[in-house]
Motif scaffolding. Sequence first.
Motif, PDB file in Angstrom:
ATOM      1  N   ASP A  47       0.862  -1.195  -0.013  1.00  0.00           N
ATOM      2  CA  ASP A  47      -0.098   0.030   0.082  1.00  0.00           C
ATOM      3  C   ASP A  47       0.833   1.192   0.030  1.00  0.00           C
ATOM      4  O   ASP A  47       0.527   2.173  -0.794  1.00  0.00           O
ATOM      5  CB  ASP A  47      -1.116  -0.045   0.961  1.00  0.00           C
ATOM      6  N   TRP A  48       1.822   1.366   0.936  1.00  0.00           N
ATOM      7  CA  TRP A  48       2.704   2.529   0.970  1.00  0.00           C
ATOM      8  C   TRP A  48       3.476   2.550  -0.593  1.00  0.00           C
ATOM      9  O   TRP A  48       3.526   3.702  -1.064  1.00  0.00           O
ATOM     10  CB  TRP A  48       3.811   2.203   2.139  1.00  0.00           C
ATOM     11  N   LEU A  49       3.892   1.619  -0.864  1.00  0.00           N
ATOM     12  CA  LEU A  49       4.795   1.444  -2.187  1.00  0.00           C
ATOM     13  C   LEU A  49       3.910   2.261  -3.177  1.00  0.00           C
ATOM     14  O   LEU A  49       4.205   3.001  -4.323  1.00  0.00           O
ATOM     15  CB  LEU A  49       5.375   0.237  -2.478  1.00  0.00           C
ATOM     16  N   ALA A  50       2.753   1.568  -3.395  1.00  0.00           N
ATOM     17  CA  ALA A  50       1.524   2.047  -4.640  1.00  0.00           C
ATOM     18  C   ALA A  50       1.311   3.585  -4.240  1.00  0.00           C
ATOM     19  O   ALA A  50       1.382   4.387  -5.157  1.00  0.00           O
ATOM     20  CB  ALA A  50       0.403   1.211  -4.243  1.00  0.00           C
ATOM     21  N   GLU A  51       1.288   4.103  -2.945  1.00  0.00           N
ATOM     22  CA  GLU A  51       1.094   5.431  -2.926  1.00  0.00           C
ATOM     23  C   GLU A  51       2.085   6.393  -3.361  1.00  0.00           C
ATOM     24  O   GLU A  51       1.861   7.093  -4.114  1.00  0.00           O
ATOM     25  CB  GLU A  51       0.626   5.768  -1.380  1.00  0.00           C
ATOM     26  N   LEU A  52       3.503   5.932  -3.084  1.00  0.00           N
ATOM     27  CA  LEU A  52       4.559   6.320  -3.382  1.00  0.00           C
ATOM     28  C   LEU A  52       4.784   6.546  -4.784  1.00  0.00           C
ATOM     29  O   LEU A  52       4.994   7.474  -5.626  1.00  0.00           O
ATOM     30  CB  LEU A  52       5.809   5.936  -2.929  1.00  0.00           C
ATOM     31  N   ARG A  53       4.471   5.322  -5.382  1.00  0.00           N
ATOM     32  CA  ARG A  53       4.435   5.213  -7.161  1.00  0.00           C
ATOM     33  C   ARG A  53       3.332   6.367  -7.714  1.00  0.00           C
ATOM     34  O   ARG A  53       3.677   6.919  -8.687  1.00  0.00           O
ATOM     35  CB  ARG A  53       4.097   3.886  -7.635  1.00  0.00           C
ATOM     36  N   GLU A  54       2.235   6.345  -7.105  1.00  0.00           N
ATOM     37  CA  GLU A  54       1.122   7.416  -7.551  1.00  0.00           C
ATOM     38  C   GLU A  54       1.759   8.615  -7.515  1.00  0.00           C
ATOM     39  O   GLU A  54       1.488   9.401  -8.181  1.00  0.00           O
ATOM     40  CB  GLU A  54      -0.095   7.167  -6.670  1.00  0.00           C
ATOM     41  N   ALA A  55       2.390   9.029  -6.350  1.00  0.00           N
ATOM     42  CA  ALA A  55       2.952  10.486  -6.183  1.00  0.00           C
ATOM     43  C   ALA A  55       4.038  10.589  -7.439  1.00  0.00           C
ATOM     44  O   ALA A  55       4.048  11.697  -7.783  1.00  0.00           O
ATOM     45  CB  ALA A  55       3.520  10.563  -4.853  1.00  0.00           C
ATOM     46  N   MET A  56       4.941   9.694  -7.439  1.00  0.00           N
ATOM     47  CA  MET A  56       5.835   9.709  -8.751  1.00  0.00           C
ATOM     48  C   MET A  56       5.333   9.924  -9.956  1.00  0.00           C
ATOM     49  O   MET A  56       5.960  10.937 -10.620  1.00  0.00           O
ATOM     50  CB  MET A  56       6.861   8.633  -8.485  1.00  0.00           C
ATOM     51  N   THR A  57       4.272   9.143 -10.378  1.00  0.00           N
ATOM     52  CA  THR A  57       3.599   9.216 -11.676  1.00  0.00           C
ATOM     53  C   THR A  57       3.002  10.865 -11.793  1.00  0.00           C
ATOM     54  O   THR A  57       3.125  11.368 -12.669  1.00  0.00           O
ATOM     55  CB  THR A  57       2.244   8.352 -11.685  1.00  0.00           C
ATOM     56  N   ALA A  58       2.372  11.203 -10.303  1.00  0.00           N
ATOM     57  CA  ALA A  58       2.076  12.740 -10.484  1.00  0.00           C
ATOM     58  C   ALA A  58       3.062  13.753 -10.891  1.00  0.00           C
ATOM     59  O   ALA A  58       2.947  14.768 -11.936  1.00  0.00           O
ATOM     60  CB  ALA A  58       1.122  12.918  -9.426  1.00  0.00           C
ATOM     61  N   VAL A  59       4.191  13.256 -10.306  1.00  0.00           N
ATOM     62  CA  VAL A  59       5.284  14.597 -10.659  1.00  0.00           C
ATOM     63  C   VAL A  59       5.727  13.928 -12.125  1.00  0.00           C
ATOM     64  O   VAL A  59       6.004  15.127 -12.540  1.00  0.00           O
ATOM     65  CB  VAL A  59       6.589  13.963  -9.759  1.00  0.00           C
ATOM     66  N   GLU A  60       5.807  13.123 -12.608  1.00  0.00           N
ATOM     67  CA  GLU A  60       6.254  12.805 -14.050  1.00  0.00           C
ATOM     68  C   GLU A  60       5.255  13.657 -14.952  1.00  0.00           C
ATOM     69  O   GLU A  60       5.516  14.110 -15.714  1.00  0.00           O
ATOM     70  CB  GLU A  60       6.025  11.359 -14.371  1.00  0.00           C
ATOM     71  N   ARG A  61       3.928  13.555 -14.582  1.00  0.00           N
ATOM     72  CA  ARG A  61       2.918  14.081 -15.421  1.00  0.00           C
ATOM     73  C   ARG A  61       3.198  15.539 -15.338  1.00  0.00           C
ATOM     74  O   ARG A  61       3.067  16.194 -16.331  1.00  0.00           O
ATOM     75  CB  ARG A  61       1.510  13.726 -14.858  1.00  0.00           C
ATOM     76  N   VAL A  62       3.325  16.208 -14.277  1.00  0.00           N
ATOM     77  CA  VAL A  62       3.471  17.673 -14.033  1.00  0.00           C
ATOM     78  C   VAL A  62       4.707  18.038 -14.614  1.00  0.00           C
ATOM     79  O   VAL A  62       4.810  19.060 -15.470  1.00  0.00           O
ATOM     80  CB  VAL A  62       3.613  18.162 -12.611  1.00  0.00           C
ATOM     81  N   ARG A  63       6.049  17.165 -14.670  1.00  0.00           N
ATOM     82  CA  ARG A  63       7.230  17.505 -15.417  1.00  0.00           C
ATOM     83  C   ARG A  63       7.005  17.491 -16.904  1.00  0.00           C
ATOM     84  O   ARG A  63       7.403  18.352 -17.676  1.00  0.00           O
ATOM     85  CB  ARG A  63       8.246  16.464 -15.168  1.00  0.00           C
ATOM     86  N   ASP A  64       6.277  16.402 -17.404  1.00  0.00           N
ATOM     87  CA  ASP A  64       5.984  16.227 -18.872  1.00  0.00           C
ATOM     88  C   ASP A  64       5.198  17.536 -19.473  1.00  0.00           C
ATOM     89  O   ASP A  64       5.669  18.024 -20.668  1.00  0.00           O
ATOM     90  CB  ASP A  64       5.072  15.120 -18.952  1.00  0.00           C
ATOM     91  N   GLN A  65       4.182  18.123 -18.609  1.00  0.00           N
ATOM     92  CA  GLN A  65       3.657  19.410 -19.022  1.00  0.00           C
ATOM     93  C   GLN A  65       4.373  20.627 -19.070  1.00  0.00           C
ATOM     94  O   GLN A  65       3.973  21.587 -19.687  1.00  0.00           O
ATOM     95  CB  GLN A  65       2.580  19.487 -18.201  1.00  0.00           C
ATOM     96  N   GLY A  66       5.503  20.594 -18.308  1.00  0.00           N
ATOM     97  CA  GLY A  66       6.204  21.913 -18.137  1.00  0.00           C
ATOM     98  C   GLY A  66       7.151  22.104 -19.572  1.00  0.00           C
ATOM     99  O   GLY A  66       7.016  21.403 -20.414  1.00  0.00           O
ATOM    100  N   PRO A  67       7.750  23.294 -19.322  1.00  0.00           N
ATOM    101  CA  PRO A  67       8.654  23.632 -20.597  1.00  0.00           C
ATOM    102  C   PRO A  67       9.893  22.772 -20.723  1.00  0.00           C
ATOM    103  O   PRO A  67      10.198  22.194 -19.851  1.00  0.00           O
ATOM    104  CB  PRO A  67       8.942  25.057 -20.417  1.00  0.00           C
ATOM    105  N   THR A  68      10.248  22.364 -21.996  1.00  0.00           N
ATOM    106  CA  THR A  68      11.447  21.613 -22.270  1.00  0.00           C
ATOM    107  C   THR A  68      12.841  22.475 -22.359  1.00  0.00           C
ATOM    108  O   THR A  68      12.561  23.771 -22.803  1.00  0.00           O
ATOM    109  CB  THR A  68      11.360  20.985 -23.456  1.00  0.00           C
ATOM    110  N   PRO A  69      13.647  21.682 -21.750  1.00  0.00           N
ATOM    111  CA  PRO A  69      14.851  22.992 -21.477  1.00  0.00           C
ATOM    112  C   PRO A  69      15.472  23.044 -22.757  1.00  0.00           C
ATOM    113  O   PRO A  69      15.458  22.691 -23.993  1.00  0.00           O
ATOM    114  CB  PRO A  69      15.810  22.202 -20.874  1.00  0.00           C
TER     115      PRO A  69
END
Length: 168
Positions: A146-168
């Motif tokens: 459960d804890w690892l699933a929650e951590l992975r969900e948070a990491m996926t959310a971070v990836e999603r936000v990163r992907d939506q940001g500007p490219t360097p």
Amino acid sequence: MSDDVTTGKVSSWLRGRLPEAWSPDGVRVTVDREEVTVLLPLPGAEGDPADADELDGRVARFRSESRAERMTVADEAERRFGRKVSWGVTAGERTELFTTLSVPVMTRLRQPERVVLETLVEAGVARSRAHALAWCVRLVGQHSADWLAELREAMTAVERVRDQGPTP
């Protein structure tokens, strides 16, 4: 090789590349530094099939019939993302992996941690320290799912936000 390979990028590419018959929208992708693991829903095995022998047969047939196409897609993905591609299928609660990498991991352990590994080896639970360490990692994974699933969900959310940001 791209340094910004994310699960989202690989999943999007696979959804556009995989045959429709493989239900690309149901594909689960896991990405780490060395490997991309692609889990396909087993065609024709909706739900959790009751007959294990029949399911074994379906898995074997799909593995055999899809091999050439999977290898073509894997070659393209390996060139594009710089990681080996491993395959498997899911049917209900069952997951069957066809190919996976076994990657050496270097770690430094102090005596108390080494004693744990040696105890597992001496008790016959593990064949070696490496096998004992893998056993411990699997055990922790099972008991903290459960804890690892929650951590992975948070990491996926971070990836999603990163992907939506500007490219360097």
